[in-house]
Write a protein that holds these residues in place. Sequence first.
Motif, short mmCIF file in Angstrom:
data_model
loop_
_atom_site.label_atom_id
_atom_site.label_comp_id
_atom_site.label_asym_id
_atom_site.label_seq_id
_atom_site.Cartn_x
_atom_site.Cartn_y
_atom_site.Cartn_z
N ALA A 1 7.36 5.19 21.51
CA ALA A 1 5.94 4.94 21.74
C ALA A 1 5.73 4.55 23.20
O ALA A 1 4.82 5.06 23.87
CB ALA A 1 5.43 3.84 20.82
N ASP B 1 5.31 7.97 14.22
CA ASP B 1 5.13 7.48 12.86
C ASP B 1 6.26 7.98 11.97
O ASP B 1 7.09 8.79 12.38
CB ASP B 1 3.78 7.97 12.32
CG ASP B 1 3.29 7.10 11.16
OD1 ASP B 1 3.97 6.11 10.83
OD2 ASP B 1 2.22 7.41 10.60
N MET C 1 0.20 -1.24 16.90
CA MET C 1 0.96 -0.95 15.68
C MET C 1 0.21 -1.41 14.43
O MET C 1 -0.87 -1.94 14.52
CB MET C 1 2.35 -1.54 15.74
CG MET C 1 2.44 -3.03 15.79
SD MET C 1 4.16 -3.60 15.61
CE MET C 1 4.46 -3.31 13.86
N GLU C 2 0.82 -1.21 13.28
CA GLU C 2 0.17 -1.48 12.00
C GLU C 2 -1.24 -0.92 11.98
O GLU C 2 -2.23 -1.66 11.81
CB GLU C 2 0.17 -2.98 11.69
CG GLU C 2 1.50 -3.43 11.15
CD GLU C 2 1.35 -4.37 9.96
OE1 GLU C 2 2.24 -4.40 9.11
OE2 GLU C 2 0.33 -5.09 9.89
N LEU D 1 -0.06 4.99 19.47
CA LEU D 1 0.03 4.27 18.20
C LEU D 1 1.43 4.33 17.61
O LEU D 1 2.11 5.34 17.70
CB LEU D 1 -0.94 4.88 17.18
CG LEU D 1 -2.37 5.17 17.63
CD1 LEU D 1 -3.17 5.74 16.46
CD2 LEU D 1 -3.02 3.91 18.18
N ILE D 2 1.83 3.23 17.02
CA ILE D 2 2.98 3.25 16.12
C ILE D 2 2.36 3.25 14.73
O ILE D 2 1.89 2.22 14.27
CB ILE D 2 3.89 2.03 16.32
CG1 ILE D 2 4.43 2.00 17.75
CG2 ILE D 2 5.05 2.06 15.33
CD1 ILE D 2 5.30 0.80 18.08
N GLY D 3 2.34 4.41 14.11
CA GLY D 3 1.55 4.64 12.92
C GLY D 3 0.41 5.58 13.29
O GLY D 3 0.37 6.10 14.40
N TYR E 1 10.26 -3.63 17.07
CA TYR E 1 9.32 -2.82 17.84
C TYR E 1 9.17 -3.37 19.26
O TYR E 1 9.18 -2.64 20.23
CB TYR E 1 7.95 -2.80 17.16
CG TYR E 1 7.92 -2.03 15.88
CD1 TYR E 1 8.04 -0.65 15.87
CD2 TYR E 1 7.77 -2.68 14.66
CE1 TYR E 1 8.00 0.07 14.68
CE2 TYR E 1 7.73 -1.97 13.47
CZ TYR E 1 7.85 -0.60 13.49
OH TYR E 1 7.81 0.09 12.32
N ASP F 1 13.24 1.06 13.59
CA ASP F 1 11.99 0.62 14.19
C ASP F 1 12.06 0.52 15.70
O ASP F 1 11.12 0.83 16.41
CB ASP F 1 11.60 -0.76 13.62
CG ASP F 1 11.27 -0.67 12.15
OD1 ASP F 1 10.93 0.43 11.68
OD2 ASP F 1 11.36 -1.70 11.46
N PHE G 1 8.54 -7.39 13.27
CA PHE G 1 7.93 -6.74 14.42
C PHE G 1 8.80 -6.83 15.65
O PHE G 1 8.56 -6.16 16.65
CB PHE G 1 6.56 -7.34 14.71
CG PHE G 1 5.66 -7.36 13.52
CD1 PHE G 1 5.75 -6.35 12.56
CD2 PHE G 1 4.75 -8.38 13.34
CE1 PHE G 1 4.93 -6.36 11.45
CE2 PHE G 1 3.93 -8.39 12.23
CZ PHE G 1 4.01 -7.39 11.29
N GLY H 1 9.55 2.19 18.52
CA GLY H 1 8.92 1.43 19.59
C GLY H 1 9.26 2.01 20.95
O GLY H 1 8.40 2.18 21.81
#
Lengths: 337, 337
Positions: free
Chosen positions: A303, A158, A123-124, A144-146, A80, A296, A77, A300
């Motif tokens: 986002a 995403d 995230m996640e 959101l990341i995702g 991110y 990643d 993580f 981030g």
Amino acid sequence: MATRADVAKLAKVSPSTVSYVLSGTRSISEETRKKVLSAIKELDYRPNHAAGSLAGGRSKIIAFIVPSGKSGMSPSFVEYISGVSNAVRERGYHLTIYNNNEITPKEIYHFYQSGVLDGVVLMEIEYNDKRVEFLTSRHVPLVLIGRTGKDDKLSFVDRDFETDGEAAVNYLSKLGHTSIALIRVRRSEKDTGISADIRFFESIKKACKQLGVTLWDRYSENSAAAGRETFIKLRNEHPEISAAITLGDYLTFAFVNAANEFGIKVPKDYSILALAIPDISIELTWPALTTLTVKDEELGYNAGKILLDRLENESEESVHQLWRGELVERGTTAKKI
Amino acid sequence: MATRADVAKLAKVSPSTVSYVLSGTRSISEETRKKVLSAIKELDYRPNHAAGSLAGGRSKIIAFIVPSGKSGMSPSFVEYISGVSNAVRERGYHLTIYNNNEITPKEIYHFYQSGVLDGVVLMEIEYNDKRVEFLTSRHVPLVLIGRTGKDDKLSFVDRDFETDGEAAVNYLSKLGHTSIALIRVRRSEKDTGISADIRFFESIKKACKQLGVTLWDRYSENSAAAGRETFIKLRNEHPEISAAITLGDYLTFAFVNAANEFGIKVPKDYSILALAIPDISIELTWPALTTLTVKDEELGYNAGKILLDRLENESEESVHQLWRGELVERGTTAKKI
DNA sequence: ATGAAAGCGCTAACAA
DNA sequence: TTGTTAGCGCTTTCAT
């Protein structure tokens, strides 16, 4: 500490003029600007953040909710965090970090109510994400990341799972593999699965069908122990499988190590293609992993940017960014013999 | 959002009474407390953070400056983040994160001046750390994870290098190793070395001398590539070395992998003892690492606690915490044959 | 045990 | 182009 009033007095202007010089929101004569700036320098003045927030109504603080592995946050993580951090710093914002395990959506909302934060990066994301539901219903600015199952009106960044899943199967199929495993991540028994898992599964299943590849779908916790166990079990049950596509970093490392441990040669006897490994960890196994991954940190970063754009333009339009991974061949994949 | 005045009106008390109920800094009759609390609940009131900071003079925000690896922050720092984060949340504070690469000590000071942060936790302290010097000279409340060369009046949380270095050598010596390598971390050419490196070296050198062990001291960047190169070079130059003590995570993984790669059996032919590996990564290699480590999260947690104690008690006394590692035998060390 | 009121240091609307 | 002023929502001292 010096205040704006001190600066005003020294520069012989009104306090508000000092503010306007700093914010640039109204035209100032070159002369007064100089006076003010030199007074600021002389007094080493910095505008008080709390006063600005109180009067202006925004804290210039963004919160990033980071998931937790078994023993705290997982290393993957960090990229991110780094990306979001850079995005907000560029625009003069600050980034606070909260552990997903240690904070409830309700508390996040409380922080928003009290003005400690202007917006949130999450995230996640799960397929049915209660946090997302709760926070959007309370109108907390969110990126959101995702993404969730329903392709919301929300902004998100995403992966392009459709394309990447297909590319992964295509690649292995071209190498001659006709029986492959997909190892995806489950975090707990009751976990409905994060969105990435489900979307990857769908696209990979579809591609396998089209290319006549047999697919074995497995779940594993993202830990070394669980990854090892999954490998062993899978190997015993289906020795015909010659390649695996993996999600999750620890579980992937464990796969390579387990193969080493049991004398199965990677990549001669077994190919491993990693779909979710942070850049910095790619060379951690021996041989080095063949990967199909996105950056990643870039996700981030974007986002963060999207959130700030939204906050500053007050625009309600949502933006949906889909990123395709890049396939880099290293040591864990080879032609089937 | 509801304000304190709204609550006061609904509860039919004065605004200040609402504040006192919340802060508990003066005695309140049970009756009014109830009235106030129910009004708060009904209006879903949260005190405005900026207003509190402005009036009270503290932001309740702590900054954690995190070092950066090549491509962003290194995974091993995550445990510290987690620890500090928990410590501050327990006490109602918030944690902001800044990248050491992206922020200068001067900027940190600016943030302090403007009241965005009440104090700072710093890690990866160098023997002569300019950041520490600068920030202390400006009286920014500071707690270190690690310490500088001069054992300051500053508060810090650090490893007990003397004890741990000696324990490491002792252990390997008892296994029969008489020629060992120490691989420590250098981050760049001009790097004077972080304090941990230097202190470990001193204690290990001393212990080797006492036990009649020959020591080879080497530097390596903490990356897979650099670790691999270091292993190869060392092996060629000194095939008599039968054990290595390593600092740094990536470099350690690379050591194990490089041995695998060149057909040197770990631990039969070569023992590796890791002194600085985050818990979550211990099982990443095959075989799993024998370690002598402390719990990084705990160090982070204590650093945060010490800082908050200092901020809230206004006490000037510095506290020095030294933590001893625990030796856990796994797969990378064995008796010399 | 409670209330009144003086700031804290800004932003931004209004006035000149 | 610049100045004046009314808040922003609290903490805390001083009164009662």
